[in-house]
Enzyme design. Structure first.
Site, mmCIF file in Angstrom:
data_model
loop_
_atom_site.group_PDB
_atom_site.id
_atom_site.type_symbol
_atom_site.label_atom_id
_atom_site.label_comp_id
_atom_site.label_asym_id
_atom_site.label_seq_id
_atom_site.Cartn_x
_atom_site.Cartn_y
_atom_site.Cartn_z
ATOM 1 N N ARG A 60 37.078 42.191 40.774
ATOM 2 C CA ARG A 60 37.295 42.684 39.578
ATOM 3 C C ARG A 60 38.896 42.115 39.125
ATOM 4 O O ARG A 60 38.915 41.198 38.225
ATOM 5 C CB ARG A 60 37.553 44.205 39.595
ATOM 6 C CG ARG A 60 37.340 45.069 38.100
ATOM 7 C CD ARG A 60 38.810 44.700 37.521
ATOM 8 N NE ARG A 60 39.719 45.566 38.182
ATOM 9 C CZ ARG A 60 41.260 45.622 37.820
ATOM 10 N NH1 ARG A 60 41.552 45.170 36.890
ATOM 11 N NH2 ARG A 60 41.960 46.420 38.665
ATOM 12 N N ASP A 61 39.818 42.561 39.825
ATOM 13 C CA ASP A 61 41.010 42.235 39.394
ATOM 14 C C ASP A 61 41.649 40.789 39.661
ATOM 15 O O ASP A 61 42.140 39.995 38.777
ATOM 16 C CB ASP A 61 42.346 43.023 40.151
ATOM 17 C CG ASP A 61 43.535 42.858 39.597
ATOM 18 O OD1 ASP A 61 43.772 42.679 38.523
ATOM 19 O OD2 ASP A 61 44.308 43.440 40.450
ATOM 20 N N HIS A 98 49.650 48.474 45.823
ATOM 21 C CA HIS A 98 48.859 47.285 45.152
ATOM 22 C C HIS A 98 50.127 46.344 45.094
ATOM 23 O O HIS A 98 50.862 46.519 43.820
ATOM 24 C CB HIS A 98 48.275 47.670 44.100
ATOM 25 C CG HIS A 98 47.540 46.745 43.254
ATOM 26 N ND1 HIS A 98 46.178 46.685 42.937
ATOM 27 C CD2 HIS A 98 47.957 45.691 42.497
ATOM 28 C CE1 HIS A 98 45.809 45.480 42.217
ATOM 29 N NE2 HIS A 98 46.948 44.928 41.829
ATOM 30 N N HIS A 110 51.370 42.077 44.231
ATOM 31 C CA HIS A 110 51.426 40.926 43.923
ATOM 32 C C HIS A 110 52.299 40.126 44.802
ATOM 33 O O HIS A 110 53.331 40.508 44.928
ATOM 34 C CB HIS A 110 51.259 40.631 42.353
ATOM 35 C CG HIS A 110 50.343 41.167 41.784
ATOM 36 N ND1 HIS A 110 49.447 40.263 40.778
ATOM 37 C CD2 HIS A 110 49.549 42.566 41.533
ATOM 38 C CE1 HIS A 110 48.331 41.221 40.489
ATOM 39 N NE2 HIS A 110 48.611 42.222 40.792
ATOM 40 N N CYS A 129 47.682 39.192 36.349
ATOM 41 C CA CYS A 129 47.594 39.804 35.327
ATOM 42 C C CYS A 129 47.549 39.439 33.807
ATOM 43 O O CYS A 129 48.576 38.660 33.627
ATOM 44 C CB CYS A 129 48.596 40.924 35.433
ATOM 45 S SG CYS A 129 48.621 42.225 33.960
ATOM 46 N N ASN A 169 47.085 38.894 43.553
ATOM 47 C CA ASN A 169 47.298 39.862 44.697
ATOM 48 C C ASN A 169 47.428 39.360 45.846
ATOM 49 O O ASN A 169 47.062 38.223 46.082
ATOM 50 C CB ASN A 169 46.004 40.724 44.644
ATOM 51 C CG ASN A 169 45.644 41.533 43.192
ATOM 52 O OD1 ASN A 169 46.575 42.313 42.946
ATOM 53 N ND2 ASN A 169 44.681 40.945 42.452
#
Length: 304
Positions: free
Chosen positions: A14-15, A206, A208, A239, A248
């Site tokens: 997803r991300d 979370h 990056h 993002c 990430n």
């Protein structure tokens, strides 16, 4: 305080993939999920139910969820930014939904044209309906260590969003360094604020890796006993609304570090490296993961 085991949510499907310029084929997304669960991932963030106008890479969300051969020991989560998204997601029977709010007023205003408080309040009916349907709700506090518009974000600002998320009833609070500017001391300060309102088992990190600090920031969290992290296979991601943010932290790098610490993850690193190599091949580039690249190179040398 370093925990004996860690829970990892792989957010790559997803991300990670939502930030690609060209959509990835549905079959490849499904294959990635299959490879991740075969490698031992037991929590996977599969897709997001957002408007295809804004995130066309996730337009096949329902097809991806339908295509997965599910395992009874794996939790499948999806991002749901509003009621319309949640209603669509419910038809695909996820185990968990994710909502998000920025810790930066500037980021909230620039990207969704409303205040932080207004953005979180919009999630109240999402949380209520998700709970009514028996789903857990995970909240992400984005831009918790820095914002591309206002710069540094304080621990007080982080706690403000944490309080708002707690007030609408979310079950879990994730602290996200969306642009990767956090350093260990500041990460611990932000985490301390989350832990004032949520139990240790329901706080996660979370990170990056824009400035190469993700692993040390995770270690700083481990020192606090935090044992739940989002990571992304092959270092996928970024993002779409934070220019310059890199991917990430790579799941492979985190697992390699945790293996060295004797921390149990239940993840087969070799199979995970294969998953990273697969999706990187689909995207036509080498894995971002340093551990992944090193292990692939070691295999090549051994085979020569």
């Amino acid at each position: 305080m370093i925990p004996s085991s860690v829970r990892i949510v792989d957010v790559g499907p997803r991300d990670g993939l939502q930030n690609e310029k060209q959509p990835v084929a549905t079959a490849d997304k499904v294959e990635l999920v299959h490879r991740l669960q075969a490698a031992g991932l037991r929590e996977i963030e599969v897709t997001s139910f957002v408007s295809p106008k804004w995130v066309p890479q996730m337009a096949d969300n329902a097809e991806v969820m339908a295509g997965i051969v599910r395992r009874a020991d794996v939790r499948y989560s999806v991002l749901t930014p509003n009621m319309k998204g949640l209603e669509a997601a419910l038809l695909t029977t996820p185990h968990e939904v994710v909502v998000f709010g920025a810790a930066s007023e500037a980021f909230s205003q620039r990207n969704i044209n409303c205040s932080i408080a207004e953005s979180v309040e919009r999630f109240a009916p999402v949380v209520a309906l998700a709970h009514e349907r028996g789903l857990k709700v995970r909240a992400a506090v984005s831009c918790a260590l820095g914002c591309p518009y206002q710069g540094e974000v304080s621990a007080d600002e982080v706690e403000h969003v944490v309080r708002l998320m707690k007030a609408i009833g979310v079950d879990h609070c994730g602290i996200a360094d969306t642009i990767g500017v956090g350093t260990p001391k500041r990460v611990q300060a932000a985490m301390e604020r989350a832990l004032k309102h949520f139990p240790l088992a329901e706080v996660s990190g979370h990170f990056h890796d824009t400035y190469g600090q993700a692993l040390v920031n995770i270690y700083a969290c481990l020192e606090m006993g935090i044992h739940h992290f989002d990571t992304s296979v092959a270092g996928l991601g970024g993002c779409p609304y934070a220019k310059g943010a890199t991917g990430n932290v790579a799941t492979e790098d985190v697992v390699f570090m945790l293996n060295g610490l004797g921390v149990e993850t239940g993840i087969d690193l070799d199979a995970l490296v294969d998953a990273g190599a697969f999706i990187s091949g689909v995207l036509g580039r080498p894995p971002v993961s340093r551990a992944g690249k090193a292990l692939l190179s070691k295999r090549e040398r051994a085979a020569a």
